[in-house]
Design an enzyme around this catalytic site. Structure first.
Site, short mmCIF file in Angstrom:
data_model
loop_
_atom_site.label_atom_id
_atom_site.label_comp_id
_atom_site.label_asym_id
_atom_site.label_seq_id
_atom_site.Cartn_x
_atom_site.Cartn_y
_atom_site.Cartn_z
CB SER A 184 -5.91 -3.24 -2.65
OG SER A 184 -4.64 -2.62 -2.73
CE LYS A 220 2.30 1.61 2.08
NZ LYS A 220 2.99 1.68 0.77
CG ASP A 238 5.21 -0.87 -0.38
OD1 ASP A 238 4.33 -1.35 -1.11
OD2 ASP A 238 4.97 -0.12 0.59
N GLY A 270 9.79 12.61 -0.83
CA GLY A 270 9.03 12.00 0.24
C GLY A 270 9.90 11.17 1.15
N GLY A 329 8.16 8.91 3.64
CA GLY A 329 7.24 8.04 4.34
C GLY A 329 7.56 6.57 4.13
CE1 TYR A 332 -4.40 2.64 -7.13
CE2 TYR A 332 -2.27 2.52 -6.05
CZ TYR A 332 -3.64 2.31 -6.03
OH TYR A 332 -4.24 1.79 -4.91
CD GLN A 341 1.35 -4.00 -2.78
OE1 GLN A 341 1.61 -4.46 -1.67
NE2 GLN A 341 0.12 -3.84 -3.20
#
Length: 288
Positions: free
Chosen positions: A21, A76, A113, A139, A141, A230, A258
């Site tokens: 980021s 998050k 997201d 997942g 989350g 990634y 995002q």
């Protein structure tokens, strides 16, 4: 940059060293000539609330203004209970990936997201082909929450959520709606038989994390395989998908798309996702 830094934003997570980021937002800051900075802050879940207060003071002491932050694993869902205001996107998803500091100092939690995932998917396929289909998510989350809601909005008829903790999968399925169902982690291979898209929403397969153990033998060749990881860009899951002819979508596109809404909220500029940006961020993957 044309002068002293006046606006400061960043990304928080634990760990955070893998994050691209800062490279992504730094590219946009340079491209648009902004007096701004974007940083990475390692933050544990129990430290999140205190870190926000500390950053407001620290940035002011530097002569700048703390405008907000992106959040990554495992913050998050923690942020959902820390921010002052929840944007409708965060309320619906039940997780926050973007925090914006208002003029009054209050924190607004948003979630970009889901739209980031769909925008990335649309670069590879016509997403209309998924309407009425079945998705298998690995997942439960924050990212899984956003993707499950986004695929529901896209018109998918069934969302199967496989998670190592079945209770978390059941909670997410209940949040998404009656067309979502929880499944035992041990049965994940069997559920691929009817899948039109498989999405790894976990950190399994990420550099430094345990591998994702899954067999794609039952997955039809027309199905899409996506991984939100990634680092590395091409995970073992995506390699396996490509080798058998499935469309494989890496996690970098979701990261890029995002990021757009947060950047605009913090710095007042609507950024562009293009091939030059992707190439610049990919260069940051070398050595990770």
């Amino acid at each position: 940059m044309t002068g002293k830094i006046t606006k400061i934003a960043g990304v928080m997570g634990w760990p955070i060293s893998h994050s691209l980021s800062p490279r992504l937002h730094g590219y946009w800051i340079d491209k648009y000539g902004l007096d701004a900075d974007y940083r990475a802050w390692p933050v544990k879940p129990e430290e999140l609330g205190g870190t926000f207060s500390q950053l407001k003071e620290n940035c002011a002491a530097e002569g700048g203004v703390f405008r907000g932050t992106n959040l990554t694993i495992p913050l998050k869902e923690t942020a959902f209970d820390v921010v002052d205001i929840l944007d409708p996107s965060a309320k619906r998803i039940g997780a926050v990936n973007t925090v914006v500091v208002g003029e009054d100092g209050r924190l607004t939690g948003r979630n970009t997201d889901g739209i980031g995932f769909i925008d990335s998917l649309a670069e590879h396929v016509n997403t209309d082909v998924l309407r009425g289909g079945t998705a298998v998510l690995l997942g439960a989350g924050g990212a899984a929450r956003a993707i499950a809601v986004a695929l529901t909005d896209l018109g998918m008829a069934k969302i199967i959520i496989c998670n190592r903790s079945t209770s978390r999968a059941e909670t997410l399925a209940g949040h998404v709606g009656t067309h979502a169902e929880a499944a035992l982690w041990e049965t994940r291979n069997n559920h691929l038989l009817d899948a039109d898209i498989l999405v790894n929403c976990t950190s399994l397969g990420m550099t430094g994390q345990p591998p994702l153990e899954i067999s794609l033998d039952l997955l039809k060749k027309s199905a899409i395989v996506s991984d939100i990881v990634y680092v590395p860009l091409e995970t073992d899951l995506l390699k396996a998908a490509k080798s058998r002819g499935n469309i494989a979508v890496d996690g970098l596109g979701m990261l890029l798309h995002q990021a757009k809404a947060g950047f605009e909220a913090w710095f007042g500029v609507t950024p562009e996702v293009d091939t030059a940006l992707r190439r610049h961020v990919l260069d940051g993957l070398k050595g990770k």
